[in-house]
Design an enzyme around this catalytic site. Structure first.
Site, PDB file in Angstrom:
ATOM      1  N   GLU A  90       2.503  -4.603   4.351  1.00 35.71           N
ATOM      2  CA  GLU A  90       3.089  -3.736   5.390  1.00 35.71           C
ATOM      3  C   GLU A  90       2.041  -3.030   6.245  1.00 35.71           C
ATOM      4  O   GLU A  90       2.346  -2.594   7.353  1.00 35.71           O
ATOM      5  CB  GLU A  90       4.052  -2.709   4.767  1.00 35.71           C
ATOM      6  CG  GLU A  90       3.432  -1.655   3.858  1.00 35.71           C
ATOM      7  CD  GLU A  90       3.397  -2.048   2.388  1.00 35.71           C
ATOM      8  OE1 GLU A  90       3.352  -3.254   2.096  1.00 35.71           O
ATOM      9  OE2 GLU A  90       3.382  -1.144   1.523  1.00 35.71           O
ATOM     10  N   HIS A 108      -0.318  -4.790  -0.243  1.00 37.02           N
ATOM     11  CA  HIS A 108       0.597  -4.120   0.688  1.00 37.02           C
ATOM     12  C   HIS A 108       0.528  -4.775   2.072  1.00 37.02           C
ATOM     13  O   HIS A 108      -0.201  -4.292   2.943  1.00 37.02           O
ATOM     14  CB  HIS A 108       0.242  -2.639   0.797  1.00 37.02           C
ATOM     15  CG  HIS A 108       0.539  -1.868  -0.442  1.00 37.02           C
ATOM     16  ND1 HIS A 108       1.796  -1.366  -0.716  1.00 37.02           N
ATOM     17  CD2 HIS A 108      -0.245  -1.546  -1.502  1.00 37.02           C
ATOM     18  CE1 HIS A 108       1.772  -0.737  -1.887  1.00 37.02           C
ATOM     19  NE2 HIS A 108       0.545  -0.841  -2.386  1.00 37.02           N
ATOM     20  N   CYS A 159       3.726  -4.742  -4.243  1.00 30.80           N
ATOM     21  CA  CYS A 159       2.931  -4.065  -5.272  1.00 30.80           C
ATOM     22  C   CYS A 159       3.786  -3.788  -6.505  1.00 30.80           C
ATOM     23  O   CYS A 159       4.023  -4.699  -7.289  1.00 30.80           O
ATOM     24  CB  CYS A 159       2.288  -2.807  -4.694  1.00 30.80           C
ATOM     25  SG  CYS A 159       0.817  -2.340  -5.607  1.00 30.80           S
TER      26      CYS A 159
HETATM   27  N1  GLN Z   1       1.998   1.738 -10.043  1.00 31.41           N
HETATM   28  C1  GLN Z   1       1.571   0.397  -9.861  1.00 31.41           C
HETATM   29  C2  GLN Z   1       0.085   0.231 -10.137  1.00 31.41           C
HETATM   30  O1  GLN Z   1      -0.649   1.173 -10.138  1.00 31.41           O
HETATM   31  C3  GLN Z   1       1.919  -0.100  -8.480  1.00 31.41           C
HETATM   32  C4  GLN Z   1       1.195   0.623  -7.389  1.00 31.41           C
HETATM   33  C5  GLN Z   1       1.807   0.449  -6.026  1.00 31.41           C
HETATM   34  O2  GLN Z   1       2.968   0.080  -5.905  1.00 31.41           O
HETATM   35  N2  GLN Z   1       1.062   0.762  -4.997  1.00 31.41           N
HETATM   36  O3  GLN Z   1      -0.366  -0.855 -10.348  1.00 31.41           O
END
Ligand code: GLN
Length: 553
Positions: A529, A527, A398
């Site tokens: 994970e 994600h 992400c």
């Molecule tokens: N802050 C970033 C976004 O909102 C990444 C979010 C995250 O890593 N879950 O796109």
């Protein structure tokens, strides 16, 4: 006062049991893993289970709580932003959790008040008791019905004696009164061994049991969390205090890995004892693979060293904040018969001293996990640059994918000052920009549950590392973000060796990118994970760990 709504649906086998798991003495002793393990064991005995977490806070979900305060926000397929225990449930029982598996005080009150405003209580006065407990019960039963579970395990956050737990205990008590043969209580209690005395003490647990009694509830089982298995004389004492046969007092000693917990419970015949007390017979017995894994990981000799370059390290354990990432690293390393060694690398320090980046040479690969806000991100960009230039395996999750894109734009494409609009709203090159549908939420300051959340499909480009890892061309992964790769920069970056390997076709969003001419540098906007399992590591983590092992050799 409204009618009580304690009615039951029925699963096909007619079995419909509820097990409430409550904490005694203190929290953070592994109640979630215990609840997940109970689920795992009963599932392995052939029963259909569902796990629920009930959290006491007024927040509607975990999405608005700071990671360093709350720990990881676990994201479900349907986009629920929940407590990390739902991750334990999924990893142990391999069953998908949704909004139905997660209850908070906030949700309960919000629904009761919504109904009151809609005259759904038909002019009755709405009372805290029983209307709040009734709503809790409705939610528990709804989850049971939707999952058609035979055994539903409901874990209450916190510990008995907490004021905010009372209405939840009352709900459980009401269920027990209505249906005494189908409702059971497990207390997970802590037995300290004060170093000065060198022996386990049961008095705090005795008090916790009395507190539970004062809520009208007697535990059916006590799981004794302690550094060592619980001593026989202590079992005797607890057995007398809570009028329980000794076999219902079960040891839960510290373990090498959380995956040993069900194995240890089974050593004390937890499954059989639970089933017997619920009037059920075991149907099958199959925890073989799990037991083998638990045995195998204890004997691993060779290691793989993985650095996590993050920023939520400002409290005692980073484990809670990055739990699913850590678990995924473990699953993948174990798959390759390696013991993972995780090195925490605080990205902020690279911003003041670039020399420190050399510590990246000491690990076999790095992960840049998710995150929000500017702090520490310049350090992450430096780490990504170092990993790209020195061919250190890199997995960006992400935010980690966004960082990889920014680094490439700045240092390979020469776009000075390239950034994400989140991190520098005035950047001349917003290679990461806010998603269209997010703008309106931000203008109205609607932060709760408004990110791009939950599972979305993604189509992979043939021949890429991502496609090879997954071994398929269509995947689905879980998201939680507001910003995305800016397609305006796509062509120019692709020309320089930035490979777009996964796209969400409906909106043409870049979901996976990788760097050409690098052994393994992949960033994903989702994600992965959340979907890794101990016996089935996530393909990206699996291939990342493989690349790390190759590099070490
Ligand atoms: N802050 C970033 C976004 O909102 C990444 C979010 C995250 O890593 N879950 O796109």
């Amino acid at each position: 006062m409204a009618d009580d709504n304690i009615s039951s649906g029925s699963s096909k086998t007619g079995v419909k049991k509820f097990i409430f798991v409550v904490g005694g003495v203190m929290s953070s002793v592994g109640k979630g893993v215990a609840a997940a393990s109970i689920g795992k064991i009963l599932q392995s005995k052939g029963y259909k289970v569902a796990n629920i977490k009930a959290d006491m806070y007024v927040n509607i979900d975990a999405g608005t709580i700071r990671p360093a305060e709350h720990g990881e926000v676990f994201v479900g397929e349907d986009g629920i932003e929940a407590d990390q225990d739902l991750g334990n449930y999924e990893r142990f029982t391999n069953q998908i959790c949704t909004h139905d598996n997660y209850i908070t005080t906030g949700q309960v009150y919000q629904e009761v008040i919504r109904r009151e405003r809609n005259l759904e209580y038909e002019g009755e006065d709405v009372e805290v008791v029983p209307d709040i407990p009734n709503e809790i019960i409705r939610r528990i039963k709804l989850c049971q019905e939707k999952n058609d579970s035979e055994i539903t395990i409901v874990e209450f956050g916190g510990t008995v004696g907490e004021y905010q737990l009372l209405l939840f205990l009352e709900a459980a008590r009401m269920m027990k009164v209505k249906d005494p043969d189908n409702v059971f209580f497990v207390m997970v209690s802590y037995l300290p061994t004060p170093p000065l005395l060198g022996e386990q003490k049961s008095k705090p647990t005795q008090y916790a049991i009395r507190t539970l009694n004062s809520a009208g509830i007697s535990p059916d089982f006590i799981l004794c969390r302690a550094s060592e298995p619980v001593a026989e004389n202590i079992k005797n004492t607890i057995s007398i205090v809570c009028s329980l046969p000794k076999e219902r007092i079960i040891s839960a000693p510290d373990v090498y890995s959380i995956y040993d917990v069900p194995v240890n419970f089974e050593k004390e015949h937890l499954g059989e004892t639970f089933l017997k007390s619920m009037g059920l017979e075991p149907r099958t017995k199959d925890m073989k693979d799990w037991m083998e894994l638990s045995e195998k990981i204890k004997n691993l000799k060779e290691t793989v060293k993985i650095g996590i370059v993050g920023k939520y390290f400002n409290f005692k354990s980073c484990r809670d904040t990055y739990i699913s990432v850590i678990e995924s690293v473990q699953h993948a390393s174990w798959f390759h018969n390696r013991k993972p060694e995780i090195i925490w690398m605080d990205s902020e320090k690279y911003e003041t001293d670039k020399e420190l980046l050399k510590e990246l040479d000491d690990v076999d690969g790095i992960i840049i996990p998710g995150g929000f806000g500017k702090r520490g991100t310049e350090g992450m960009i430096l780490a990504a640059e170092y990993a790209r230039k020195n061919k250190i395996p890199y997995l960006g999750l992400c935010l980690g994918m966004q960082i990889m894109s920014i680094e490439f734009a700045r240092n390979v494409c020469g776009l000075d000052g390239a950034n994400s609009e989140e991190l520098d709203p005035k950047t001349p090159h917003p290679v990461i920009h806010i998603m269209d549908e997010q703008k309106k939420h931000m203008e109205k300051r609607h932060f709760g549950a408004t990110m791009r959340l939950g599972a979305y499909p993604c189509v992979l480009k043939g021949g890429t590392k991502a496609a090879k890892a997954y071994g398929t061309s269509e995947i689905s992964e879980r998201h939680r973000h507001r910003y995305e790769f800016n397609n305006k920069y796509r062509e120019m970056m692709e020309e320089k060796g930035f490979v777009i390997s996964g796209v969400y076709p409906e909106k043409n969003l870049v979901e996976i990118a990788e760097i050409k001419d690098h052994p393994f540098m992949i960033g994903v906007q989702f994600h992965p994970e959340f979907k890794s399992r101990p016996l089935k590591p996530h393909p990206l983590f699996r291939e990342f760990a493989n690349a790390c092992i190759q590099k070490a050799q």
